[in-house]
Design a protein around this motif. Structure first.
Motif, PDB file in Angstrom:
ATOM      1  N   SER A   1       0.835  -1.195   0.000  1.00 23.12           N
ATOM      2  CA  SER A   1       0.000   0.000   0.000  1.00 23.12           C
ATOM      3  C   SER A   1       0.873   1.248   0.000  1.00 23.12           C
ATOM      4  O   SER A   1       2.046   1.214   0.411  1.00 23.12           O
TER       5      SER A   1
ATOM      6  N   PHE B   1      -4.241   7.273  -2.731  1.00 27.37           N
ATOM      7  CA  PHE B   1      -3.711   6.139  -1.980  1.00 27.37           C
ATOM      8  C   PHE B   1      -4.097   4.843  -2.676  1.00 27.37           C
ATOM      9  O   PHE B   1      -5.077   4.774  -3.439  1.00 27.37           O
TER      10      PHE B   1
ATOM     11  N   TRP C   1      -4.575   0.710  -1.503  1.00 29.45           N
ATOM     12  CA  TRP C   1      -4.582  -0.305  -0.450  1.00 29.45           C
ATOM     13  C   TRP C   1      -4.466  -1.668  -1.119  1.00 29.45           C
ATOM     14  O   TRP C   1      -5.344  -2.096  -1.865  1.00 29.45           O
TER      15      TRP C   1
ATOM     16  N   HIS D   1      -4.305  -5.659  -1.006  1.00 29.11           N
ATOM     17  CA  HIS D   1      -4.804  -6.739  -0.148  1.00 29.11           C
ATOM     18  C   HIS D   1      -4.507  -8.087  -0.803  1.00 29.11           C
ATOM     19  O   HIS D   1      -4.986  -8.393  -1.889  1.00 29.11           O
TER      20      HIS D   1
ATOM     21  N   ASN E   1      -6.798  -5.064  -5.034  1.00 25.44           N
ATOM     22  CA  ASN E   1      -6.373  -3.735  -4.614  1.00 25.44           C
ATOM     23  C   ASN E   1      -7.492  -2.707  -4.787  1.00 25.44           C
ATOM     24  O   ASN E   1      -8.312  -2.807  -5.718  1.00 25.44           O
TER      25      ASN E   1
END
Length: 533
Positions: free
Chosen positions: A70, A111, A113, A115, A124
């Motif tokens: 991330s 951003f 993140w 995963h 993501n």
């Protein structure tokens, strides 16, 4: 018939609603700047197959699927139009343009993140804001309104165009647009030109000066979901919202015969929102090779826009500024446009952990831009909401098909790491011309987009070349990137459309202004700060 006098009528302020969906105005909302993170800009934006940069969210959303950790990123910088002229002198006339050559710009924040869903698979999620277009531009030019046809001297002017159009329509109540109304007027409200026995007189022009300051931006807010399958196939989708803030202030003046002049002023503002979707895929065709191919498609942006404008036209004597006629118009209008589809293919390859190469090709047919006008709406009794409906402006869209054409974009980029934590980047873009060289702003179209136009100028811009470079440095989980971009576009400026007579020997009937060469050269310095977690 000699054209040697001006009728200075007692004029009041008139308020006219103005339409907006006009080809040269709508096209400003199509093209995207090369902007985003400094890494993306430094590599010329050629990362649609390489991925793993948050800026690919707005072109190939599958690029977000290549993130393995991330991160957050923030970008901003400075845009400079150093070669722009803010003052002009031509034919003993001066103008000064109030505008900013240097503008600080907040360009990106977002951003990702990442995963993990399996041993080699990720799902993501990402959000990113970036400035899709920065409208900051100073445009100024000057030219002669005296020409030659078959060794005969011809004269052109904005007021002559109004008069010629009026005379060919032969009705005192006729209006084509707000500027024509200012020059011609009607039976109840006379204009600034004399009308004798149903024939409009005019003043021959000698030269002109034009100055314009555009500013504002389009903000893109992108929401993404993406992932990969066994680290071989990457898929992504992005849903975008656009926020439009366009402002323009223009001044146009002509030196006329008999030591007279005309001035026209325009203040224009366009605001609104849009939405679109982007779909993309990246795949590695060879299992043990980092070579990647990217494919993507972007839907049209569906814009819902509002225009607010005001204009003033003055005519008078240079030696007697108190003896002046003037008219003013205010304009407010709601309308819609749908931009063209965009298609792209990209190639990416890495060598070890020290070299990355990217190439992207995009195509968008600008001639399919859909200008639309609101034709009413309906009320939903169940939900209690009112919905505005619109239809295509077929007459203006026919003009768009003639003026605009398919645009090809080539992006090339490279990143080299001489040491593990430092990167050097280079990039290049070529964007083919979007305008037909013979295109013009047709003030005779039976369309809301020209019915009450507050200006007549237009520019046929040519191809765009962008050169970029950048540096990057990683320190533990933090990364710092810088980029420089130089962009250059040349074009042909026209103060108004050409008007030629049906009989070629009618030299009084010619109203042709030759093109003036203009350029838009821009420098950008960009800095990105980021953190990986």
């Amino acid at each position: 018939m000699k054209k040697r006098y001006l009728y200075l009528a007692a004029l009041g302020l008139i308020v006219i609603p103005a339409a907006a969906q006009e080809t040269y105005q709508s096209e400003k909302l199509i093209e995207n700047d090369l902007n985003g993170t400094a890494r993306y800009v430094g590599m010329g934006g050629a990362m649609e197959a390489l991925g793993a940069d948050i800026s690919t969210i707005s072109s190939n959303p599958a690029g977000i699927g290549l993130f393995r950790s991330s991160q957050v990123a923030l970008s901003g910088g400075l845009v400079v139009q150093g070669s722009a002229k803010t003052s002009l002198n031509y034919d003993n006339t001066d103008i000064s343009i109030k505008g900013h050559k240097n503008n600080a710009s907040f360009d990106q924040i977002g951003f990702v993140w990442a995963h993990r869903t399996g041993n080699r698979s990720f799902l993501n999620f990402a959000f990113n804001y970036h400035k899709g277009q920065n409208f900051d531009q100073i445009l100024s030019t000057a030219g002669s309104l005296i020409g030659q046809v078959n060794n005969n001297t011809i004269y052109a002017s904005q007021n002559k165009l109004s008069a010629l159009k009026y005379n060919n329509n032969a009705t005192d109540s006729w209006q084509t647009n707000a500027l024509d109304a200012a020059y011609i007027g009607n039976t109840s409200n006379p204009g600034m030109l004399s009308i004798v026995n149903g024939v409009a007189d005019y003043l021959d022009g000698k030269s002109y000066l034009f100055g314009q300051y555009q500013h504002g931006y389009i903000g893109n807010y992108d929401f993404n979901i993406s992932g990969n399958i066994n680290d071989r196939v990457y898929l992504g989708v992005t849903f975008g919202i656009q926020d439009v803030h366009y402002h323009s202030n223009s001044f146009y003046t002509e030196n006329l015969e008999n030591s007279q002049y005309s001035n026209s002023f325009e203040s224009l503002r366009i605001t609104g929102t849009g939405f679109d979707a982007k779909f993309g895929a990246i795949f590695r065709p060879i299992a043990d090779s980092p070579f990647r191919i990217g494919l993507y498609v972007n839907t049209p942006i569906f814009y819902d826009l509002s225009l607010s404008a005001s204009s003033d036209v003055d005519m008078g004597f240079i030696s007697n500024p108190d003896n002046t006629a003037s008219r003013g118009n205010d304009a407010d209008y709601d309308y819609k446009i749908n931009t063209p589809w965009k298609f792209g293919v990209s190639l990416g390859h890495t060598i070890g952990n020290y070299l990355a190469l990217g190439a992207t090709y995009e195509y968008s047919d600008y001639s399919t831009l859909d200008n639309r006008y609101n034709d009413g709406g309906y009320y939903d009794n169940w939900y209690g909401d009112y919905y505005q409906t619109s239809v295509s402006d077929d007459a203006m869209n026919d003009n768009t098909k003639f003026v605009l054409k398919g645009v090809h974009t080539l992006k090339l980029g490279a990143e080299y790491k001489p040491i593990k934590d430092m990167a050097i980047r280079l990039g290049y873009n070529y964007i083919s011309p979007k305008f037909n060289k013979n295109g013009f702003r047709d003030g005779s179209i039976a369309s809301p987009g020209t019915a009450y136009a507050t200006s007549t100028d237009y520019t046929n811009w040519g191809s765009t070349n962008r050169f970029t470079c950048g540096l990057g440095y990683t320190m533990d989980k933090f990364f710092f990137d810088m980029a420089y971009q130089y962009s250059s576009t040349n074009g042909d400026f026209y103060p108004f459309m050409s008007y030629t007579p049906k009989v070629a020997t009618d030299y009084e009937g010619y109203n042709v202004a030759n093109a003036s060469k203009v350029s838009n050269k821009r420098n950008q310095v960009l800095l990105t700060l980021g953190y990986k977690f």
